[in-house]
Design a protein around this motif. Structure first.
Motif, short mmCIF file in Angstrom:
data_model
loop_
_atom_site.label_atom_id
_atom_site.label_comp_id
_atom_site.label_asym_id
_atom_site.label_seq_id
_atom_site.Cartn_x
_atom_site.Cartn_y
_atom_site.Cartn_z
N MET A 1 0.84 -1.19 0.00
CA MET A 1 0.00 0.00 0.00
C MET A 1 0.88 1.25 0.00
O MET A 1 1.99 1.23 0.54
CB MET A 1 -0.92 0.00 1.22
N ASN A 2 0.40 2.30 -0.60
CA ASN A 2 1.17 3.53 -0.73
C ASN A 2 0.75 4.52 0.34
O ASN A 2 -0.34 5.08 0.30
CB ASN A 2 0.94 4.13 -2.12
N GLN A 3 1.63 4.74 1.33
CA GLN A 3 1.30 5.62 2.44
C GLN A 3 1.22 7.09 2.03
O GLN A 3 0.81 7.94 2.83
CB GLN A 3 2.31 5.44 3.58
N ARG A 4 1.59 7.41 0.81
CA ARG A 4 1.43 8.79 0.33
C ARG A 4 0.00 9.07 -0.14
O ARG A 4 -0.35 10.19 -0.44
CB ARG A 4 2.43 9.09 -0.79
N GLU A 5 -0.81 8.02 -0.21
CA GLU A 5 -2.23 8.19 -0.55
C GLU A 5 -3.01 8.76 0.63
O GLU A 5 -2.67 8.50 1.79
CB GLU A 5 -2.86 6.84 -0.88
N ALA A 6 -4.06 9.49 0.34
CA ALA A 6 -5.09 9.85 1.34
C ALA A 6 -6.42 9.66 0.63
O ALA A 6 -7.03 10.61 0.15
CB ALA A 6 -4.91 11.27 1.84
N PRO A 7 -6.89 8.40 0.50
CA PRO A 7 -8.01 8.10 -0.40
C PRO A 7 -9.31 8.81 -0.04
O PRO A 7 -10.03 9.27 -0.92
CB PRO A 7 -8.16 6.58 -0.29
N LEU A 8 -9.63 8.92 1.24
CA LEU A 8 -10.86 9.59 1.63
C LEU A 8 -10.77 11.09 1.36
O LEU A 8 -11.70 11.69 0.81
CB LEU A 8 -11.16 9.33 3.11
N LEU A 9 -9.66 11.68 1.70
CA LEU A 9 -9.44 13.10 1.43
C LEU A 9 -9.54 13.39 -0.06
O LEU A 9 -10.20 14.34 -0.50
CB LEU A 9 -8.08 13.51 1.98
N ALA A 10 -8.92 12.54 -0.86
CA ALA A 10 -8.96 12.72 -2.32
C ALA A 10 -10.38 12.58 -2.86
O ALA A 10 -10.80 13.35 -3.75
CB ALA A 10 -8.04 11.70 -2.99
N ALA A 11 -11.15 11.63 -2.33
CA ALA A 11 -12.53 11.43 -2.79
C ALA A 11 -13.41 12.64 -2.47
O ALA A 11 -14.26 13.02 -3.27
CB ALA A 11 -13.11 10.17 -2.17
N LEU A 12 -13.19 13.24 -1.30
CA LEU A 12 -13.97 14.43 -0.94
C LEU A 12 -13.67 15.60 -1.87
O LEU A 12 -14.59 16.29 -2.34
CB LEU A 12 -13.67 14.82 0.51
N TYR A 13 -12.41 15.82 -2.17
CA TYR A 13 -12.07 16.91 -3.09
C TYR A 13 -12.57 16.63 -4.50
O TYR A 13 -13.03 17.53 -5.21
CB TYR A 13 -10.56 17.16 -3.09
N ALA A 14 -12.53 15.36 -4.93
CA ALA A 14 -13.05 15.01 -6.25
C ALA A 14 -14.56 15.24 -6.32
O ALA A 14 -15.09 15.72 -7.34
CB ALA A 14 -12.72 13.55 -6.56
N HIS A 15 -15.24 14.91 -5.24
CA HIS A 15 -16.69 15.14 -5.18
C HIS A 15 -16.99 16.64 -5.32
O HIS A 15 -17.89 17.04 -6.08
CB HIS A 15 -17.24 14.60 -3.87
N CYS A 16 -16.24 17.47 -4.60
CA CYS A 16 -16.47 18.92 -4.66
C CYS A 16 -16.24 19.48 -6.06
O CYS A 16 -16.94 20.40 -6.51
CB CYS A 16 -15.55 19.64 -3.67
N ALA A 17 -15.28 18.91 -6.77
CA ALA A 17 -14.93 19.42 -8.10
C ALA A 17 -16.04 19.18 -9.12
O ALA A 17 -16.06 19.82 -10.17
CB ALA A 17 -13.63 18.77 -8.58
N ARG A 18 -16.99 18.28 -8.84
CA ARG A 18 -18.05 17.95 -9.81
C ARG A 18 -19.23 18.93 -9.75
O ARG A 18 -20.14 18.83 -10.58
CB ARG A 18 -18.53 16.52 -9.57
N ASP A 19 -19.25 19.81 -8.78
CA ASP A 19 -20.24 20.88 -8.72
C ASP A 19 -21.67 20.35 -8.78
O ASP A 19 -22.48 20.78 -9.60
CB ASP A 19 -19.99 21.89 -9.85
N TYR A 20 -21.98 19.41 -7.89
CA TYR A 20 -23.32 18.83 -7.83
C TYR A 20 -24.35 19.86 -7.33
O TYR A 20 -24.00 20.83 -6.67
CB TYR A 20 -23.34 17.65 -6.86
N ALA A 21 -25.62 19.60 -7.61
CA ALA A 21 -26.71 20.23 -6.88
C ALA A 21 -26.84 19.48 -5.57
O ALA A 21 -27.07 18.27 -5.55
CB ALA A 21 -28.02 20.14 -7.67
N HIS A 22 -26.68 20.18 -4.46
CA HIS A 22 -26.63 19.52 -3.16
C HIS A 22 -28.00 19.62 -2.49
O HIS A 22 -28.31 20.58 -1.80
CB HIS A 22 -25.55 20.15 -2.29
N LEU A 23 -28.80 18.58 -2.67
CA LEU A 23 -30.14 18.52 -2.09
C LEU A 23 -30.16 17.48 -0.98
O LEU A 23 -30.91 16.51 -1.00
CB LEU A 23 -31.15 18.20 -3.19
#
Length: 481
Positions: A1-23
């Protein structure tokens, strides 16, 4: 496993970048409806999300949270790691629920954190308390001796396990490998309250971490010394003596069903930082702490807890990032010294008790922080020196007799009673006084006349009291029989 990863942190930022309608919740909608004082932190608040597709579910992790926990397990040498959003308190409580059923015994140090009380009440377990070693020079509790643990294991063969503290609030560690060996010899699990030791694996000048010493479970407050947000912690399991399924069920019962993604992401990010920069950051912190120690140790009336006070059963090692500073011979209490430092020198310390200050030099501590502490104590010695040293505390009463389990006492009807009338009654609450940080009374224990006399002395000196409904000790809550 690569300890330089932060998978949850990366997923949150990726989610924000998609500019969803947040309902969906939370209602502030990534900071759009946050109150004015927090407008400046909207970037962070964008990550305050909920269980959405791609962001996984803490109570049934299969994606990025599962991977983030697996990375933490690998880094700390665990078989399985759980992220905690209700602090180390929930981890300790969950482990006691996983180990014990009502009426079953568990071996505990008397100076265990108050989280243990919650675990005893939830599980219905019967505590078998072991007295820790007391360092009389500082009036503080250290660890358990191998002799005490060996005796308890022999006298209580049906006990479901042993809980240890590694390190104490004062940074002291016992001979943990030996304690683990004694328990494992009779196939008893050992679980560690390692709330103050998450940094131990990352610098060779620190005590060995609990998992390395062979424990079966360890709970760590990542926020205390690891750099995550307050209230975020880790629970590690290793081996098969602690049931993984029962632990997961207990955590699902106890933890919020709406866990904070800010807390979860901070665990992921802090783990990555410790993996990649931990040694460098801790080397610097240890270096600063040593410099401060050298200066303060030369001040008249000031005594620092050091290696010279150890080397005895129950007091085996010391965390160098935690400075225990006795001001007893200045004629000040630790409480008074802490107030003077905050009021006159803009210095906030971690904790104070009757004799001591506890100072933490962490990965974010600056040289200016240390300089202000040194200057404040130097001037305090100059201003306040010449008083009579504080007298010794009266001898603490022996452990009270347990008449009920904590759960039975908690559920029983109770009423307040004037302290002077409490002798012979069963306590319905938890009473802890510092020094030495060892609870004087647990729910279910009989209040003896010596205890009443001791608590009257505590009341007279206005010492810090934790637990009772009336912290001024005019009364205690007792069980109505």
């Amino acid at each position: 496993m690569n300890q330089r990863e932060a998978p949850l942190l990366a997923a949150l930022y990726a989610h924000c970048a998609r500019d969803y309608a947040h309902l969906h919740v939370p209602a502030h909608r990534q900071g759009e409806a946050v109150f004015p004082e927090w407008q400046g932190v909207k970037e962070i608040l964008q990550l305050d999300l909920t269980e959405l597709p791609g962001l996984d579910d803490l109570h049934r992790p299969e994606g990025v949270i599962a991977r983030a926990q697996a990375l933490a397990a690998e880094l700390f040498g665990a078989g399985q790691t759980f992220f905690l959003v209700n602090g180390s308190t929930v981890g300790i409580t969950a482990l006691l629920l996983a180990l014990c059923r009502p009426g079953e015994e568990v071996l505990l140090p008397r100076n265990a954190h108050r989280a243990v009380l919650g675990g005893l009440i939830f599980s219905g377990a019967r505590p078998v308390f072991l007295e820790p070693v007391i360092l009389e020079e500082f009036g503080i509790a250290a660890g358990l001796t191998p002799r005490a643990v060996a005796g308890a294991l022999e006298e209580h063969p049906l006990a479901k396990g042993l809980l240890v503290i590694h390190p104490t609030y004062y940074g002291i560690t016992g001979d943990l490998p030996r304690l683990v060996g004694l328990a494992h010899r009779v196939n008893k699990p050992v679980v560690a309250d390692e709330a103050h030791g998450v940094h131990f694996p990352f610098y060779e000048g620190l005590p060995p971490p609990a998992l390395q010493c062979g424990v079966d479970a360890a709970v760590q407050s990542m926020h205390k010394m690891g750099g995550s947000l307050t209230q975020s912690s880790l629970l590690h399991l290793k081996g098969n003596r602690v049931d993984v399924r029962k632990t997961a069920w207990a955590l699902s019962l106890l933890q919020s069903s709406s866990p904070s993604y800010l807390l979860l992401a901070s665990l992921d990010g802090a783990r990555r930082q410790l993996a990649t920069k931990g040694r460098e950051m801790l080397e610097r912190a240890v270096g600063l702490a040593r410099e401060v120690r050298q200066i303060l140790s030369r001040l008249p009336g000031i005594t620092l807890l050091g290696e010279e006070h150890l080397g005895r059963p129950g007091a085996h090692g010391l965390d160098p990032t935690r400075l225990v500073v006795s001001v007893r011979f200045l004629g000040l209490t630790g409480y008074q010294a802490a107030r003077i430092l905050a009021r006159d020198y803009r210095v906030q310390v971690e904790m104070a008790d009757y004799y001591n200050l506890v100072v933490v030099v962490g990965i974010g501590t600056t040289r200016r922080d240390c300089d202000l502490l040194v200057r404040g104590l130097q001037e305090m010695v100059h201003r306040e020196g010449g008083r009579q040293p504080l007298g010794a505390c009266p001898e603490r009463p022996p452990l009270p007799l347990a008449r009920l389990t904590p759960r039975q006492a908690w559920l029983a009807p109770s009423r307040p009673l004037p302290l002077e009338e409490c002798a012979g009654h069963i306590c319905a609450e938890w009473v802890n006084v510092s020094p030495p940080g060892i609870p004087l009374l647990y729910p279910g224990e009989e209040i003896g006349p010596e205890m009443v006399e001791y608590l009257q002395w505590v009341r007279k000196l206005s010492l810090l009291v934790q637990g009772p409904e009336d912290p001024g000790l005019a009364s205690l809550r007792v069980v109505v029989c």
